[in-house]
Each structure stands twice: as C-alpha cells, then as structure tokens.
Design an enzyme around this catalytic site. Structure first.
Site, mmCIF file in Angstrom:
data_model
loop_
_atom_site.group_PDB
_atom_site.id
_atom_site.type_symbol
_atom_site.label_atom_id
_atom_site.label_comp_id
_atom_site.label_asym_id
_atom_site.label_seq_id
_atom_site.Cartn_x
_atom_site.Cartn_y
_atom_site.Cartn_z
ATOM 1 N N ASP A 279 -59.933 57.136 -16.053
ATOM 2 C CA ASP A 279 -59.198 56.397 -17.297
ATOM 3 C C ASP A 279 -59.600 56.610 -18.510
ATOM 4 O OD1 ASP A 279 -57.355 55.496 -15.089
ATOM 5 O OD2 ASP A 279 -58.278 53.368 -15.329
ATOM 6 N N ARG B 241 -52.896 62.382 -15.984
ATOM 7 C CA ARG B 241 -52.083 61.302 -16.107
ATOM 8 C C ARG B 241 -51.706 61.182 -18.006
ATOM 9 N NH1 ARG B 241 -54.718 56.165 -15.364
ATOM 10 N NH2 ARG B 241 -54.736 56.490 -13.007
#
Length: 308
Positions: free
Chosen positions: A135, A185
């Site tokens: 992330d 992402r």
C-alpha cells in the site's frame, strides 16, 4: 456545499492522526459504524466474510490494519501476522490477496529491518502463490516505498504496489516503474497533503487518475482501478472497449461495505471486482480517512452508534 465538504474532509483527516483518540479506539473496539467497513479485529473473524464474498463471485485483498510502527519487536509481530494470514488464505482456499503497509514493517526504523520482514513475507507468499500489494502511504514515504518495490519486484513477480493520482510525481513514477511490468493499484489518495506535492482540486486529481489508468493499461501492465466514482468506472469501460483491452488485464477494486450494488453490477457485466477488506484492532485511522473521503460515509458511523 463544497466548502462544507472541504471542512469535513480536513476535520476527519486531522482526527485520523490523533494518537490519543487512536489509543482510546483500540480499547473501545470497532464501534461507531467501523464494523460496517472493517472485517473484524482478527483474521479468523474475517474468514467467513471472505468466504461469502468469494461465494458471490468477488475476489478480495485483506489488510491487517496498522501503520507507523516504532519498535523492531512490533514490526516483527506484524510480519508474523502477514505470514499467518497467507497460510490461512491457502489452508482455507480463499480467493484473496494481501495488502500491507511498509511503516507497519519497520520502514521508519531501518531499511534493513523492513527488507528483512518483506523477504520473509514474500517467500511465504511465493510458496502459496498469494499476491502481495504494498500500500502507498503519505507523500513523505512515497519515494522509499517505490524503491523498495522495485528492489523486491526483481525476485518476486507476485508483488504489486499503489500509485496515487493526487501527487504531482505519479506520472513520472509510472514511467519509472514501467520496465518492471508492474501490477499497480491506481487510486486518488486519502492522506492530507500540501499543495506543494499534490493537486489541490478534485477535478485535477480525477483527470490525472484517468490519465494514469490509460497510460498503465496501454503500457500493457495489469491495472487495478480502485475507485467508487461512477465517472472513473465509466471512463475505464469506454477506454478498454476502444482499445480492445481484455478484461483479464484489469480489475475494479472497492472498499468492503461501500457501493455494494455497484460491485454486483460490475460482476454481472463480467468484470473482475476485488473487495478491499481490512481487519485488526488499529481500525481508527483507516475509518477516519474513509469518513473524510465521502460525507455520506458518516451515515455509517451514525447508524453504527444507534444500532448497538
């Protein structure tokens, strides 16, 4: 209305960094609606939710909540939790990836520590063929995160990361990452950032996200479009149609508990939809950032309070 939304966003982003409230939240538990968007305080609690989502045709990525670890011991505990999570994904045959934050694994302590923890996690993930996504956190850690991603990607192909469209640097980051055939992402971004590093206006953030989606897809890289925004989703649908991009090369990602009907609609249209399912005791910062993103999310909190 726009001014009120801006005030609301800044207020909840401020609360997300309040250490005192974070400690209180850990003792109090995931009330105030957090249980509507968090899968539980342990991975065992999240397993039935993942099984149900898989049964419905949705795939998942799980995230053990927690960041900004400042002790070596805690960082190793976090790595151990990721490894146990991978093992349980395999033993329960779950259709799930794992997302993690480098600050939970020692990024702010030392490069050697975070790399050691990541190597242990990735070796276990490789053994069970589980994809790991790093992330992205705030802009001050963006450069270090991407350098670690590139270093590890050479040996671990099942590794992805995140690029945030509100940062000015993101277009150049995509160019820099392209040689690594990245699994990315793409998101708008959820941290409070200075106008020196991030676009100050929503339209510019949205336009940049569209640009990044197009660029990464046309580069031939697998792309996860992480957005609840109808305009972004419609843009992606039109883009892949125009360029004959197969559905196997991208997916839509959404947060657990949000836009459930849209998730089902996309699934019925034949798209891959992945649900981001966080779990853990450190739910407070995540929850506050979700409230900051959309004023409508506050309704989840109020409903949670009065339904207890």
């Amino acid at each position: 209305m726009v001014i009120l939304e801006a005030i609301s966003k800044n207020f909840f982003l401020y609360l997300s960094n309040n250490k005192l409230l974070d400690r209180f939240a850990k003792r109090f538990g995931s009330n105030f609606g957090a249980d509507k968007i968090v899968g539980g305080e342990t991975f065992s609690q999240a397993i039935p939710l993942i099984q149900q989502l898989n049964y419905e045709g949705l795939v998942v990525t799980v995230d053990h909540l927690g960041e900004f670890v400042d002790s070596e011991e805690e960082s190793r505990d976090r790595a151990g939790e990721c490894i146990r999570c991978i093992q349980q994904i395999a033993s329960n045959q779950l259709q799930s990836e794992v997302s993690l934050k480098l600050t939970s694994l020692g990024l702010d302590i030392s490069h050697e520590l975070v790399m050691e923890n990541m190597e242990l996690i990735l070796k276990e993930a490789q053994k069970y063929n589980v994809t790991i996504t790093i992330d992205m956190e705030d802009s001050s850690r963006c450069g270090a995160t991407l350098e670690i991603y590139k270093e590890l990607k050479k040996d671990y192909p099942n590794l992805g990361t995140v690029v945030q469209s509100y940062l000015y640097r993101s277009n150049e980051d995509l160019d820099d990452l392209n040689d690594y055939q990245p699994y990315l992402r793409l998101v708008k971004g959820a941290y409070k950032e200075s106008g020196k590093v991030a676009f100050p206006e929503k339209k510019l953030v949205d336009d940049n996200l569209k640009h990044l989606i197009k660029k990464n897809l046309l580069n031939g890289n697998y792309t996860a479009i992480a957005s609840h925004d109808d305009a972004i989703i419609d843009y992606t649908k039109q883009l892949v149609k125009e360029h004959n991009i197969p559905k196997e090369r991208f997916e839509f990602q959404m947060l657990y508990g949000m836009r459930n009907q849209l998730q089902k609609d996309l699934l019925q249209e034949g798209y891959t939809v992945r649900v981001y399912l966080p779990y853990g005791e450190d739910w407070y910062g995540y929850f506050m950032r979700r409230l900051a993103e959309r004023p409508a999310n506050i309704a989840f909190a109020l409903k949670g309070v009065f339904s207890k």
